[in-house]
Design an enzyme around this catalytic site. Structure first.
Site, short mmCIF file in Angstrom:
data_model
loop_
_atom_site.label_atom_id
_atom_site.label_comp_id
_atom_site.label_asym_id
_atom_site.label_seq_id
_atom_site.Cartn_x
_atom_site.Cartn_y
_atom_site.Cartn_z
N SER A 240 3.14 -10.54 -53.14
CA SER A 240 3.44 -9.39 -54.00
C SER A 240 2.77 -9.51 -55.35
O SER A 240 2.19 -8.54 -55.85
CB SER A 240 4.96 -9.26 -54.22
OG SER A 240 5.57 -8.86 -53.05
N TYR B 98 8.71 -2.12 -43.25
CA TYR B 98 7.30 -2.28 -42.89
C TYR B 98 6.88 -1.22 -41.89
O TYR B 98 7.65 -0.80 -41.05
CB TYR B 98 7.07 -3.66 -42.27
CG TYR B 98 7.26 -4.73 -43.29
CD1 TYR B 98 6.33 -4.90 -44.30
CD2 TYR B 98 8.39 -5.53 -43.28
CE1 TYR B 98 6.51 -5.86 -45.28
CE2 TYR B 98 8.58 -6.49 -44.24
CZ TYR B 98 7.63 -6.65 -45.24
OH TYR B 98 7.82 -7.60 -46.20
N ARG C 181 10.25 -11.64 -47.42
CA ARG C 181 10.23 -10.57 -48.41
C ARG C 181 11.68 -10.18 -48.72
O ARG C 181 12.14 -9.11 -48.35
CB ARG C 181 9.45 -9.37 -47.90
CG ARG C 181 8.11 -9.63 -47.24
CD ARG C 181 7.00 -10.22 -48.00
NE ARG C 181 6.38 -9.65 -49.15
CZ ARG C 181 5.29 -8.89 -49.16
NH1 ARG C 181 4.77 -8.46 -48.06
NH2 ARG C 181 4.74 -8.53 -50.28
N GLN D 52 11.81 -13.20 -54.25
CA GLN D 52 10.86 -12.41 -55.04
C GLN D 52 10.08 -13.23 -56.07
O GLN D 52 8.89 -13.01 -56.27
CB GLN D 52 11.60 -11.29 -55.76
CG GLN D 52 11.14 -9.93 -55.30
CD GLN D 52 12.07 -8.83 -55.76
OE1 GLN D 52 13.05 -9.09 -56.46
NE2 GLN D 52 11.78 -7.62 -55.36
P1 NAD Z 1 1.46 -4.17 -46.75
O1 NAD Z 1 0.44 -4.76 -47.67
O2 NAD Z 1 1.71 -4.85 -45.46
O3 NAD Z 1 1.01 -2.65 -46.43
C1 NAD Z 1 0.71 -1.75 -47.48
C2 NAD Z 1 1.26 -0.40 -47.14
O4 NAD Z 1 0.49 0.21 -46.11
C3 NAD Z 1 2.70 -0.38 -46.65
O5 NAD Z 1 3.48 0.38 -47.54
C4 NAD Z 1 2.60 0.24 -45.28
O6 NAD Z 1 3.72 1.07 -44.96
C5 NAD Z 1 1.33 1.07 -45.39
N1 NAD Z 1 0.72 1.46 -44.12
C6 NAD Z 1 0.59 0.77 -42.97
N2 NAD Z 1 -0.04 1.51 -42.02
C7 NAD Z 1 -0.35 2.70 -42.61
C8 NAD Z 1 -1.02 3.86 -42.17
N3 NAD Z 1 -1.51 3.97 -40.93
N4 NAD Z 1 -1.14 4.89 -43.03
C9 NAD Z 1 -0.65 4.80 -44.29
N5 NAD Z 1 -0.01 3.72 -44.77
C10 NAD Z 1 0.14 2.67 -43.93
O7 NAD Z 1 2.85 -3.96 -47.46
P2 NAD Z 1 3.43 -4.61 -48.79
O8 NAD Z 1 2.83 -3.94 -49.94
O9 NAD Z 1 3.28 -6.08 -48.71
O10 NAD Z 1 4.98 -4.26 -48.73
C11 NAD Z 1 5.55 -3.30 -47.90
C12 NAD Z 1 7.02 -3.11 -48.22
O11 NAD Z 1 7.74 -4.34 -48.37
C13 NAD Z 1 7.28 -2.37 -49.51
O12 NAD Z 1 8.38 -1.53 -49.32
C14 NAD Z 1 7.67 -3.40 -50.47
O13 NAD Z 1 8.47 -2.89 -51.52
C15 NAD Z 1 8.45 -4.32 -49.58
N6 NAD Z 1 8.45 -5.65 -50.17
C16 NAD Z 1 9.64 -6.23 -50.47
C17 NAD Z 1 9.66 -7.46 -51.11
C18 NAD Z 1 10.92 -8.14 -51.48
O14 NAD Z 1 11.97 -7.58 -51.29
N7 NAD Z 1 10.85 -9.35 -51.97
C19 NAD Z 1 8.46 -8.10 -51.43
C20 NAD Z 1 7.28 -7.47 -51.09
C21 NAD Z 1 7.28 -6.24 -50.46
#
Ligand code: NAD
Length: 377
Positions: A130, A223, A119, A124
């Site tokens: 994503s 994360y 990530r 990206q």
């Molecule tokens: P994910 O699908 O693993 O999780 C979804 C969300 O659930 C996360 O934001 C996590 O903090 C939240 N979560 C976990 N446990 C929880 C709880 N008990 N209560 C409430 N919320 C909870 O995450 P994702 O959507 O794949 O991505 C997470 C992070 O990674 C984001 O900040 C995203 O911007 C970043 N990201 C970066 C890149 C990149 O730079 N290329 C790509 C994808 C995601």
């Protein structure tokens, strides 16, 4: 190279890994075959692939391919059709699919798991998790609204006022942020929460209210890891109050490589109003609601807890378009790196290294190798 686009099992998957516009780009430098009917469920017929330089082919021809594109892990019988050293690019679900990973290793397939794309900003363009999560978040709101028996925006009419529906989004990652944006566009009164404190600003920038949990514990990483018992208690107590007034809840909370956290317990559902909807996007890894049943709609006291086997089957055209663009970016990188270093395991690139799952009869990812070893005992 000879490329082959695999037709997914239509019973579970409506997307296709390569769309006609990506086929056209691939056909400039490669011979590309598309399995008959591969794109039909997503809205791309065989003719559109033909006119984009592709050849329509039967599954038997998979054995001549150098590279196979797929969305889901190939079923065992299909892996057995591949010749040694075929390059397989797609989602491999490597953490819960040990038998397949072992078969890929033993069949000497060079497999890439797009689930393992780092990530990072550079990756990206290739990040299928994503691109697909974004569409899942959007679609989850539409599905909830479709089932909901009331209107979403505030409406002041001569016949009376309809209040704006209250939508709560739990988990403000990629899917959650898109769910918030979609719910806002529909005119709902939206609030959201996530364990990562850094999401507050993102939630508020979309015009939604951030639900604050009263605790000293702050998570600031990219994360969320599993939370302490103290945090979980504070979170539960806050949510107990917030949930009662919600009309629609979209849950998206995940912990990478682990079971999804249970956030909405059974007795919390019982405090909700009849007619309310919960759409649980985390159901594949267990769900965020205790009552969720993956792929089913459960009804409790007039409250519907909805989960889909594969919500992307409800938006397969755009999901395929984005997936195909991600795959193309990944493949371009691979081809470019292979021109300098044909020995794939020696390519010095973090994206290639992270995703290379099996090569030359070995599992290259240490964590997955361990899981595969344990699965044999
Ligand atoms: P994910 O699908 O693993 O999780 C979804 C969300 O659930 C996360 O934001 C996590 O903090 C939240 N979560 C976990 N446990 C929880 C709880 N008990 N209560 C409430 N919320 C909870 O995450 P994702 O959507 O794949 O991505 C997470 C992070 O990674 C984001 O900040 C995203 O911007 C970043 N990201 C970066 C890149 C990149 O730079 N290329 C790509 C994808 C995601």
């Amino acid at each position: 190279m000879r490329l082959f686009v695999f037709a997914e099992n239509k019973g579970i998957e409506h997307r296709v890994s390569v769309t006609p516009n990506v086929c056209e780009k691939l056909a400039l430098n490669h011979e590309i075959s598309i399995e008959k009917g591969a794109g039909e469920m997503a809205g791309f017929d065989d003719f559109s692939y033909k006119s984009s330089g592709g050849k329509i082919s039967s599954k038997e021809n998979i054995e001549h391919a150098d590279v196979i594109f797929s969305i889901n892990p190939l079923e065992r019988d299909n892996i057995k059709l591949l010749k040694e050293k075929t390059i397989l690019i797609g989602l491999q679900e490597p953490f819960n699919n040990s038998n397949n990973v072992i078969l890929l290793r033993d069949s000497n397939i060079t497999s890439f798991a797009l689930d393992l794309i780092p990530r990072t900003t550079r990756a990206q363009y290739m990040d299928v998790l994503s691109s697909q999560a974004n569409l899942a978040g959007y679609r989850a709101v539409l599905e909830a609204v479709h089932i909901f028996k009331r209107a979403i925006p505030l409406m002041m009419t001569s016949a009376g006022t309809i209040p704006a529906a209250k939508i709560l989004v739990i988990g403000a990652g990629v899917a959650g942020l898109q769910a918030i944006a979609t719910a806002k566009r529909l005119g709902a009164s939206v609030s959201a929460f996530d364990v990562r404190a850094s999401t507050k600003e993102q939630v508020e920038s979309l015009g939604a209210k951030f639900v604050e949990i009263e605790t000293n514990e702050k998570m600031d990483g990219v994360y969320a890891d599993e939370m302490s018992d103290e945090y979980k208690k504070a979170q539960e107590s806050k949510l107990r109050t917030v949930i009662q007034s919600q009309d629609i809840i979209i849950t998206t909370a995940q912990i990478p490589e682990k079971k999804a956290p249970i956030i909405i317990k059974k007795d919390m559902v019982e405090t909700m109003k009849s007619g309310s909807i919960i759409v649980d996007l985390a159901s594949k890894t267990g769900g965020n609601c205790e009552l969720t049943k993956h792929g089913e709609i459960v009804e409790k006291n007039g409250i519907k807890i909805v989960s889909f086997d594969n919500i992307l089957n409800r938006i397969p055209f755009d999901a395929s378009k984005l997936f195909a663009k991600n795959v193309f970016a990944f493949f371009e990188l691979l081809v470019q790196k292979m021109s300098d270093q044909p020995e794939i395991s020696k390519i010095d690139d973090d994206i290639i290294k992270s995703t290379l799952l099996t090569y030359n009869g070995k599992i290259l990812n240490e964590r997955i190798e361990k899981i595969c070893q344990l699965s044999k005992h």
